[in-house]
Design an enzyme around this catalytic site. Sequence first.
Site: not given
Ligand code: CA
Length: 428
Positions: A142, A210, A249, A253, A358
Amino acid sequence: MPHTTNNPAKRTWLSVPENSDFPIQNIPFGVFLTRDDIITIGTRIGDYAIDLGALHQLGYFEGIPLTDDIFLQDSLNDFISDGKKTWRLVRNRISDIFDSNNKDLQENEEHKKIVLFSLEEIEMQLPVQIGDYTDFYSSKEHATNVGSMFRDPDKALLPNWLHIPVGYHGRSSTIVPSGTPIRRPMGQTMPKGADTPVFGPSKRVDFELEMAFITTDANVLGEPVPIEEAEDYIFGMVLFNDWSARDIQKWEYVPLGPFLAKNFASTISPWIVTMDALEPYRVDSPKQDPTPLPYLQQTGQHSFDIHLEVAIAPEDTIPTTVSRSNFKYMYWTMAQQLTHHTINGCKINSGDLLGSGTISGPTPESYGSMLELAWQGTKPVALQDGSKRVFIEDNDTVIMKGYCQKEGVRIGFGEVSTKLLPTFKNKS
Ligand code: CA
Protein backbone atom coordinates in the site's frame (compact mmCIF):
# COMPACT_ATOMS: atom_id res chain seq x y z
CA MET A 1 -4.80 -23.00 28.52
CA PRO A 2 -6.68 -21.94 25.35
CA HIS A 3 -5.92 -25.33 23.83
CA THR A 4 -9.19 -27.13 24.62
CA THR A 5 -11.29 -24.17 23.51
CA ASN A 6 -9.58 -24.17 20.11
CA ASN A 7 -9.86 -27.96 19.66
CA PRO A 8 -11.20 -28.47 16.08
CA ALA A 9 -13.12 -31.56 17.25
CA LYS A 10 -15.13 -29.63 19.81
CA ARG A 11 -18.90 -29.44 19.14
CA THR A 12 -21.65 -27.36 20.64
CA TRP A 13 -25.26 -28.22 21.47
CA LEU A 14 -26.36 -25.02 19.72
CA SER A 15 -26.99 -25.29 15.99
CA VAL A 16 -24.28 -23.59 13.95
CA PRO A 17 -24.86 -22.99 10.22
CA GLU A 18 -22.27 -24.44 7.86
CA ASN A 19 -19.48 -21.95 7.12
CA SER A 20 -20.47 -19.79 10.08
CA ASP A 21 -17.79 -17.36 11.23
CA PHE A 22 -18.79 -18.17 14.81
CA PRO A 23 -18.29 -21.86 15.69
CA ILE A 24 -17.71 -22.79 19.34
CA GLN A 25 -13.95 -22.36 18.73
CA ASN A 26 -14.40 -18.60 18.16
CA ILE A 27 -16.22 -17.09 21.18
CA PRO A 28 -15.80 -13.40 20.40
CA PHE A 29 -16.87 -10.58 22.72
CA GLY A 30 -19.27 -7.75 21.98
CA VAL A 31 -21.88 -5.41 23.44
CA PHE A 32 -25.53 -5.46 22.44
CA LEU A 33 -28.95 -4.13 23.26
CA THR A 34 -31.37 -6.95 24.07
CA ARG A 35 -35.03 -7.29 23.08
CA ASP A 36 -35.85 -5.74 26.46
CA ASP A 37 -33.68 -2.71 25.61
CA ILE A 38 -31.07 -3.70 28.16
CA ILE A 39 -27.41 -3.27 27.28
CA THR A 40 -25.17 -6.22 28.03
CA ILE A 41 -21.87 -7.81 27.17
CA GLY A 42 -22.21 -10.95 25.13
CA THR A 43 -20.72 -13.56 22.89
CA ARG A 44 -21.93 -15.31 19.78
CA ILE A 45 -22.13 -18.93 18.69
CA GLY A 46 -23.63 -19.58 15.24
CA ASP A 47 -26.56 -17.19 14.95
CA TYR A 48 -27.19 -16.97 18.68
CA ALA A 49 -26.19 -13.97 20.74
CA ILE A 50 -25.48 -15.00 24.32
CA ASP A 51 -26.04 -12.66 27.26
CA LEU A 52 -22.97 -12.98 29.49
CA GLY A 53 -24.49 -10.64 32.09
CA ALA A 54 -27.38 -13.06 32.53
CA LEU A 55 -25.10 -16.12 32.53
CA HIS A 56 -23.04 -14.52 35.28
CA GLN A 57 -26.13 -13.68 37.39
CA LEU A 58 -27.29 -17.28 37.02
CA GLY A 59 -23.96 -18.48 38.47
CA TYR A 60 -22.35 -19.99 35.38
CA PHE A 61 -19.05 -18.19 35.99
CA GLU A 62 -18.70 -19.40 39.57
CA GLY A 63 -15.08 -19.79 40.62
CA ILE A 64 -13.77 -17.13 38.25
CA PRO A 65 -12.79 -13.89 40.01
CA LEU A 66 -15.20 -11.40 38.38
CA THR A 67 -17.07 -8.46 39.87
CA ASP A 68 -20.86 -8.91 39.91
CA ASP A 69 -21.48 -6.24 37.27
CA ILE A 70 -18.52 -6.98 34.99
CA PHE A 71 -20.81 -7.96 32.07
CA LEU A 72 -23.66 -5.58 32.89
CA GLN A 73 -21.87 -2.69 31.25
CA ASP A 74 -22.05 -0.74 28.03
CA SER A 75 -18.43 -1.47 27.12
CA LEU A 76 -15.84 -4.21 27.48
CA ASN A 77 -13.19 -1.88 28.90
CA ASP A 78 -13.33 -3.13 32.51
CA PHE A 79 -13.36 -6.76 31.45
CA ILE A 80 -10.40 -6.10 29.16
CA SER A 81 -8.62 -4.40 32.08
CA ASP A 82 -8.92 -7.66 34.04
CA GLY A 83 -6.17 -9.06 31.81
CA LYS A 84 -5.35 -12.08 29.76
CA LYS A 85 -5.70 -14.68 32.50
CA THR A 86 -9.32 -13.65 33.12
CA TRP A 87 -10.19 -13.44 29.40
CA ARG A 88 -8.99 -17.02 29.05
CA LEU A 89 -10.85 -18.32 32.08
CA VAL A 90 -14.10 -16.75 30.80
CA ARG A 91 -13.64 -17.89 27.22
CA ASN A 92 -12.84 -21.44 28.37
CA ARG A 93 -15.87 -21.46 30.65
CA ILE A 94 -18.18 -20.32 27.83
CA SER A 95 -16.71 -23.04 25.65
CA ASP A 96 -17.47 -25.55 28.40
CA ILE A 97 -21.07 -24.33 29.00
CA PHE A 98 -21.94 -24.74 25.32
CA ASP A 99 -19.99 -28.00 24.74
CA SER A 100 -22.33 -30.72 23.50
CA ASN A 101 -21.30 -32.94 26.42
CA ASN A 102 -22.39 -30.39 29.02
CA LYS A 103 -26.06 -30.71 30.01
CA ASP A 104 -26.28 -27.89 32.60
CA LEU A 105 -27.62 -25.07 30.43
CA GLN A 106 -28.51 -27.35 27.54
CA GLU A 107 -31.30 -28.95 29.60
CA ASN A 108 -32.40 -25.85 31.50
CA GLU A 109 -35.17 -24.38 29.35
CA GLU A 110 -35.82 -21.50 31.75
CA HIS A 111 -32.18 -20.37 31.73
CA LYS A 112 -31.91 -20.74 27.96
CA LYS A 113 -34.85 -18.37 27.53
CA ILE A 114 -33.01 -15.75 29.58
CA VAL A 115 -29.58 -16.18 28.04
CA LEU A 116 -30.07 -16.84 24.31
CA PHE A 117 -31.15 -14.30 21.71
CA SER A 118 -31.61 -14.51 17.98
CA LEU A 119 -29.64 -11.93 16.02
CA GLU A 120 -32.92 -10.22 15.04
CA GLU A 121 -33.62 -9.52 18.70
CA ILE A 122 -30.44 -7.62 19.38
CA GLU A 123 -28.68 -4.49 18.21
CA MET A 124 -24.91 -4.51 18.23
CA GLN A 125 -23.13 -1.53 19.81
CA LEU A 126 -19.53 -0.34 19.85
CA PRO A 127 -17.78 -3.05 21.90
CA VAL A 128 -15.41 -0.70 23.69
CA GLN A 129 -15.28 2.90 24.77
CA ILE A 130 -12.35 3.82 22.56
CA GLY A 131 -10.10 6.21 24.43
CA ASP A 132 -7.42 6.67 21.83
CA TYR A 133 -7.19 5.61 18.22
CA THR A 134 -3.92 5.30 16.34
CA ASP A 135 -3.64 4.33 12.70
CA PHE A 136 -0.54 2.79 11.18
CA TYR A 137 0.62 2.59 7.59
CA SER A 138 2.18 -0.85 7.71
CA SER A 139 1.49 -2.53 4.36
CA LYS A 140 4.54 -2.19 2.15
CA GLU A 141 2.46 -2.75 -0.99
CA HIS A 142 0.00 0.00 0.00
CA ALA A 143 2.73 2.48 0.95
CA THR A 144 4.54 1.71 -2.30
CA ASN A 145 1.38 2.15 -4.40
CA VAL A 146 0.48 5.45 -2.75
CA GLY A 147 4.07 6.69 -2.94
CA SER A 148 4.17 5.81 -6.65
CA MET A 149 0.96 7.71 -7.35
CA PHE A 150 1.60 10.79 -5.25
CA ARG A 151 5.39 11.08 -5.52
CA ASP A 152 7.89 9.04 -7.49
CA PRO A 153 7.62 5.34 -8.49
CA ASP A 154 11.40 5.01 -8.10
CA LYS A 155 11.38 6.41 -4.58
CA ALA A 156 7.91 5.27 -3.55
CA LEU A 157 8.84 4.40 0.04
CA LEU A 158 10.10 7.31 2.12
CA PRO A 159 13.46 6.68 3.85
CA ASN A 160 11.94 6.05 7.30
CA TRP A 161 9.36 3.47 6.18
CA LEU A 162 11.53 0.34 6.44
CA HIS A 163 12.78 1.35 9.91
CA ILE A 164 9.65 2.66 11.67
CA PRO A 165 6.07 1.41 11.80
CA VAL A 166 4.78 4.79 10.57
CA GLY A 167 1.54 5.96 12.17
CA TYR A 168 -0.52 8.93 13.31
CA HIS A 169 -3.00 9.71 16.06
CA GLY A 170 -6.54 9.52 14.78
CA ARG A 171 -9.80 10.51 16.38
CA SER A 172 -11.94 8.08 18.36
CA SER A 173 -15.14 10.16 18.37
CA THR A 174 -16.07 9.17 14.83
CA ILE A 175 -15.53 5.41 15.10
CA VAL A 176 -18.90 3.72 14.66
CA PRO A 177 -20.09 0.09 14.56
CA SER A 178 -21.05 -1.77 11.40
CA GLY A 179 -24.48 -0.78 10.11
CA THR A 180 -24.21 2.90 11.01
CA PRO A 181 -24.62 4.98 7.82
CA ILE A 182 -22.12 7.77 7.28
CA ARG A 183 -22.24 10.98 5.23
CA ARG A 184 -20.09 12.17 2.40
CA PRO A 185 -17.92 14.87 3.96
CA MET A 186 -17.71 18.49 2.88
CA GLY A 187 -14.28 19.98 2.69
CA GLN A 188 -11.63 22.07 1.09
CA THR A 189 -9.82 20.74 -1.97
CA MET A 190 -7.45 22.05 -4.61
CA PRO A 191 -8.69 20.90 -8.03
CA LYS A 192 -6.05 19.89 -10.55
CA GLY A 193 -4.74 22.95 -12.36
CA ALA A 194 -6.51 25.42 -10.06
CA ASP A 195 -4.59 28.02 -8.06
CA THR A 196 -7.12 28.58 -5.29
CA PRO A 197 -8.93 25.94 -3.24
CA VAL A 198 -12.66 25.25 -3.49
CA PHE A 199 -15.20 24.10 -0.89
CA GLY A 200 -17.78 21.36 -1.50
CA PRO A 201 -18.60 17.67 -1.13
CA SER A 202 -15.60 15.37 -1.42
CA LYS A 203 -15.53 13.79 -4.89
CA ARG A 204 -13.14 11.04 -3.86
CA VAL A 205 -14.59 9.15 -0.93
CA ASP A 206 -12.75 5.87 -0.45
CA PHE A 207 -12.65 2.89 1.87
CA GLU A 208 -9.50 1.53 3.47
CA LEU A 209 -9.44 -2.21 4.13
CA GLU A 210 -7.85 -2.50 7.55
CA MET A 211 -7.92 -4.55 10.69
CA ALA A 212 -7.53 -3.08 14.14
CA PHE A 213 -6.52 -4.48 17.51
CA ILE A 214 -7.81 -3.52 20.90
CA THR A 215 -5.47 -3.24 23.84
CA THR A 216 -5.60 -3.67 27.58
CA ASP A 217 -3.74 -1.39 30.00
CA ALA A 218 -0.20 -1.99 28.82
CA ASN A 219 2.16 0.27 30.74
CA VAL A 220 2.59 3.27 32.98
CA LEU A 221 3.57 6.63 31.57
CA GLY A 222 7.25 6.65 30.71
CA GLU A 223 7.72 2.88 30.50
CA PRO A 224 7.86 1.14 27.12
CA VAL A 225 6.33 -2.29 26.43
CA PRO A 226 9.11 -4.73 25.49
CA ILE A 227 8.54 -6.51 22.18
CA GLU A 228 8.45 -9.96 23.84
CA GLU A 229 5.51 -8.86 26.03
CA ALA A 230 3.57 -6.82 23.50
CA GLU A 231 1.14 -9.57 22.43
CA ASP A 232 0.04 -10.07 26.06
CA TYR A 233 -1.58 -6.64 25.93
CA ILE A 234 -3.65 -7.28 22.81
CA PHE A 235 -7.20 -8.40 23.63
CA GLY A 236 -8.39 -9.09 20.11
CA MET A 237 -9.07 -7.86 16.61
CA VAL A 238 -11.86 -6.38 14.49
CA LEU A 239 -12.37 -5.49 10.83
CA PHE A 240 -11.85 -1.81 10.27
CA ASN A 241 -12.96 0.41 7.39
CA ASP A 242 -11.02 3.64 7.70
CA TRP A 243 -13.07 5.93 5.44
CA SER A 244 -10.97 8.49 3.60
CA ALA A 245 -11.60 11.52 1.38
CA ARG A 246 -8.70 11.45 -1.06
CA ASP A 247 -9.18 14.94 -2.52
CA ILE A 248 -9.34 16.57 0.91
CA GLN A 249 -6.39 14.44 2.02
CA LYS A 250 -4.20 15.47 -0.91
CA TRP A 251 -4.66 19.19 -0.18
CA GLU A 252 -4.44 19.15 3.62
CA TYR A 253 -1.87 16.46 4.51
CA VAL A 254 1.29 18.53 4.11
CA PRO A 255 3.15 19.02 6.46
CA LEU A 256 1.40 17.44 9.47
CA GLY A 257 -0.43 14.50 7.92
CA PRO A 258 -4.03 13.25 7.95
CA PHE A 259 -6.73 15.46 9.45
CA LEU A 260 -10.29 16.06 8.16
CA ALA A 261 -9.87 13.63 5.26
CA LYS A 262 -9.72 10.84 7.81
CA ASN A 263 -11.77 11.78 10.85
CA PHE A 264 -15.31 11.94 9.42
CA ALA A 265 -15.89 8.21 9.95
CA SER A 266 -14.24 4.86 10.56
CA THR A 267 -16.29 1.68 10.98
CA ILE A 268 -15.54 -1.47 12.99
CA SER A 269 -17.06 -4.93 13.04
CA PRO A 270 -18.86 -5.36 16.38
CA TRP A 271 -17.48 -8.71 17.60
CA ILE A 272 -13.92 -8.66 18.94
CA VAL A 273 -12.21 -11.93 18.06
CA THR A 274 -9.66 -12.76 20.76
CA MET A 275 -6.00 -13.41 20.07
CA ASP A 276 -6.50 -16.82 21.72
CA ALA A 277 -9.06 -17.72 19.03
CA LEU A 278 -6.62 -16.60 16.33
CA GLU A 279 -3.69 -18.54 17.80
CA PRO A 280 -3.96 -21.54 15.39
CA TYR A 281 -3.65 -19.21 12.40
CA ARG A 282 -0.20 -17.75 13.10
CA VAL A 283 2.03 -17.41 10.05
CA ASP A 284 5.31 -15.75 9.17
CA SER A 285 5.19 -12.10 8.29
CA PRO A 286 7.19 -10.77 5.31
CA LYS A 287 10.96 -10.84 5.79
CA GLN A 288 12.14 -7.49 7.06
CA ASP A 289 15.11 -6.07 5.21
CA PRO A 290 16.91 -4.11 6.58
CA THR A 291 16.72 -5.75 9.99
CA PRO A 292 14.84 -3.41 12.33
CA LEU A 293 16.57 -1.83 15.32
CA PRO A 294 16.91 -4.22 18.30
CA TYR A 295 13.86 -2.94 20.19
CA LEU A 296 11.68 -4.03 17.23
CA GLN A 297 13.30 -7.42 16.58
CA GLN A 298 11.21 -10.57 16.98
CA THR A 299 11.65 -14.28 16.48
CA GLY A 300 8.87 -16.75 15.70
CA GLN A 301 5.56 -16.22 13.93
CA HIS A 302 3.72 -13.03 14.69
CA SER A 303 1.33 -12.54 11.81
CA PHE A 304 -2.03 -14.19 11.16
CA ASP A 305 -3.53 -15.79 8.07
CA ILE A 306 -6.77 -13.81 7.84
CA HIS A 307 -8.55 -13.75 4.47
CA LEU A 308 -10.07 -10.37 3.76
CA GLU A 309 -12.48 -9.16 1.13
CA VAL A 310 -14.30 -5.99 0.17
CA ALA A 311 -17.56 -5.73 -1.75
CA ILE A 312 -19.49 -2.73 -3.04
CA ALA A 313 -23.29 -2.84 -3.25
CA PRO A 314 -24.97 0.06 -5.06
CA GLU A 315 -28.46 0.72 -3.69
CA ASP A 316 -30.89 -2.18 -4.32
CA THR A 317 -28.31 -4.36 -6.05
CA ILE A 318 -26.21 -7.35 -5.08
CA PRO A 319 -22.67 -6.76 -3.83
CA THR A 320 -19.65 -7.15 -6.13
CA THR A 321 -16.40 -8.27 -4.53
CA VAL A 322 -13.73 -5.78 -5.59
CA SER A 323 -10.76 -6.86 -3.47
CA ARG A 324 -9.35 -10.01 -1.88
CA SER A 325 -6.43 -9.47 0.46
CA ASN A 326 -4.91 -11.04 3.58
CA PHE A 327 -3.73 -9.69 6.92
CA LYS A 328 -0.51 -11.73 6.55
CA TYR A 329 0.79 -9.24 3.96
CA MET A 330 1.40 -6.65 6.70
CA TYR A 331 5.10 -5.78 6.87
CA TRP A 332 5.08 -4.64 10.49
CA THR A 333 3.47 -6.89 13.11
CA MET A 334 1.00 -5.75 15.75
CA ALA A 335 3.62 -6.39 18.44
CA GLN A 336 6.09 -4.14 16.61
CA GLN A 337 3.43 -1.46 16.27
CA LEU A 338 2.56 -1.59 19.97
CA THR A 339 6.19 -1.63 21.11
CA HIS A 340 7.09 1.22 18.79
CA HIS A 341 4.06 3.18 20.01
CA THR A 342 5.26 2.92 23.62
CA ILE A 343 9.02 3.15 23.09
CA ASN A 344 8.94 6.83 24.07
CA GLY A 345 6.86 6.05 27.17
CA CYS A 346 3.45 6.80 25.60
CA LYS A 347 0.72 5.23 27.71
CA ILE A 348 -1.66 2.66 26.20
CA ASN A 349 -4.99 2.03 27.94
CA SER A 350 -7.71 -0.59 27.95
CA GLY A 351 -9.95 0.01 24.95
CA ASP A 352 -7.43 1.79 22.77
CA LEU A 353 -7.76 0.89 19.11
CA LEU A 354 -4.76 0.55 16.83
CA GLY A 355 -5.41 0.27 13.09
CA SER A 356 -3.14 -1.66 10.76
CA GLY A 357 -3.26 0.76 7.87
CA THR A 358 -4.66 -0.25 4.49
CA ILE A 359 -3.89 -3.91 3.78
CA SER A 360 -2.89 -4.28 0.15
CA GLY A 361 -1.51 -7.51 -1.26
CA PRO A 362 0.99 -7.99 -4.07
CA THR A 363 -1.54 -8.27 -6.93
CA PRO A 364 -3.91 -5.58 -8.28
CA GLU A 365 -6.94 -7.69 -7.18
CA SER A 366 -5.67 -7.54 -3.60
CA TYR A 367 -5.37 -3.79 -3.22
CA GLY A 368 -7.16 -2.42 -0.17
CA SER A 369 -8.57 0.90 -1.40
CA MET A 370 -10.34 2.29 -4.47
CA LEU A 371 -7.43 4.69 -4.86
CA GLU A 372 -5.27 1.69 -5.72
CA LEU A 373 -7.88 -0.64 -7.30
CA ALA A 374 -8.92 2.04 -9.82
CA TRP A 375 -5.38 3.50 -9.79
CA GLN A 376 -6.31 7.13 -9.13
CA GLY A 377 -9.38 6.96 -11.32
CA THR A 378 -7.57 5.63 -14.41
CA LYS A 379 -8.86 2.02 -14.20
CA PRO A 380 -12.58 2.02 -13.32
CA VAL A 381 -13.79 -1.08 -11.46
CA ALA A 382 -16.80 -2.82 -13.04
CA LEU A 383 -19.71 -3.86 -10.80
CA GLN A 384 -22.23 -6.61 -11.50
CA ASP A 385 -25.07 -4.17 -12.16
CA GLY A 386 -23.12 -2.80 -15.15
CA SER A 387 -21.99 0.38 -13.42
CA LYS A 388 -18.38 1.34 -12.78
CA ARG A 389 -16.62 2.86 -9.82
CA VAL A 390 -13.46 4.86 -9.36
CA PHE A 391 -14.44 5.92 -5.84
CA ILE A 392 -17.52 5.30 -3.66
CA GLU A 393 -20.79 6.89 -4.77
CA ASP A 394 -23.73 8.10 -2.72
CA ASN A 395 -25.92 5.27 -1.38
CA ASP A 396 -23.28 2.61 -2.06
CA THR A 397 -22.76 0.15 0.76
CA VAL A 398 -19.21 -1.08 1.38
CA ILE A 399 -18.98 -4.50 3.02
CA MET A 400 -15.77 -6.00 4.41
CA LYS A 401 -15.44 -9.58 5.60
CA GLY A 402 -12.61 -11.55 7.18
CA TYR A 403 -12.00 -15.11 8.31
CA CYS A 404 -9.34 -17.72 9.08
CA GLN A 405 -9.76 -21.32 8.01
CA LYS A 406 -7.79 -24.45 8.89
CA GLU A 407 -8.52 -28.09 9.77
CA GLY A 408 -12.21 -27.61 9.06
CA VAL A 409 -12.58 -24.73 11.52
CA ARG A 410 -13.45 -21.26 10.33
CA ILE A 411 -12.90 -18.36 12.74
CA GLY A 412 -14.45 -15.23 11.28
CA PHE A 413 -15.16 -11.63 12.08
CA GLY A 414 -18.59 -11.36 10.48
CA GLU A 415 -18.70 -8.17 8.51
CA VAL A 416 -18.35 -4.43 8.66
CA SER A 417 -20.98 -2.86 6.43
CA THR A 418 -21.49 0.86 5.91
CA LYS A 419 -23.73 2.87 3.62
CA LEU A 420 -22.43 6.19 2.32
CA LEU A 421 -25.22 8.78 2.39
CA PRO A 422 -25.13 12.06 0.44
CA THR A 423 -23.65 15.15 2.04
CA PHE A 424 -25.58 16.64 4.95
CA LYS A 425 -27.69 19.62 3.86
CA ASN A 426 -29.26 22.17 6.17
CA LYS A 427 -33.05 22.23 5.88
CA SER A 428 -33.89 25.75 4.73
CA1 CA B 1 -6.00 4.39 7.39
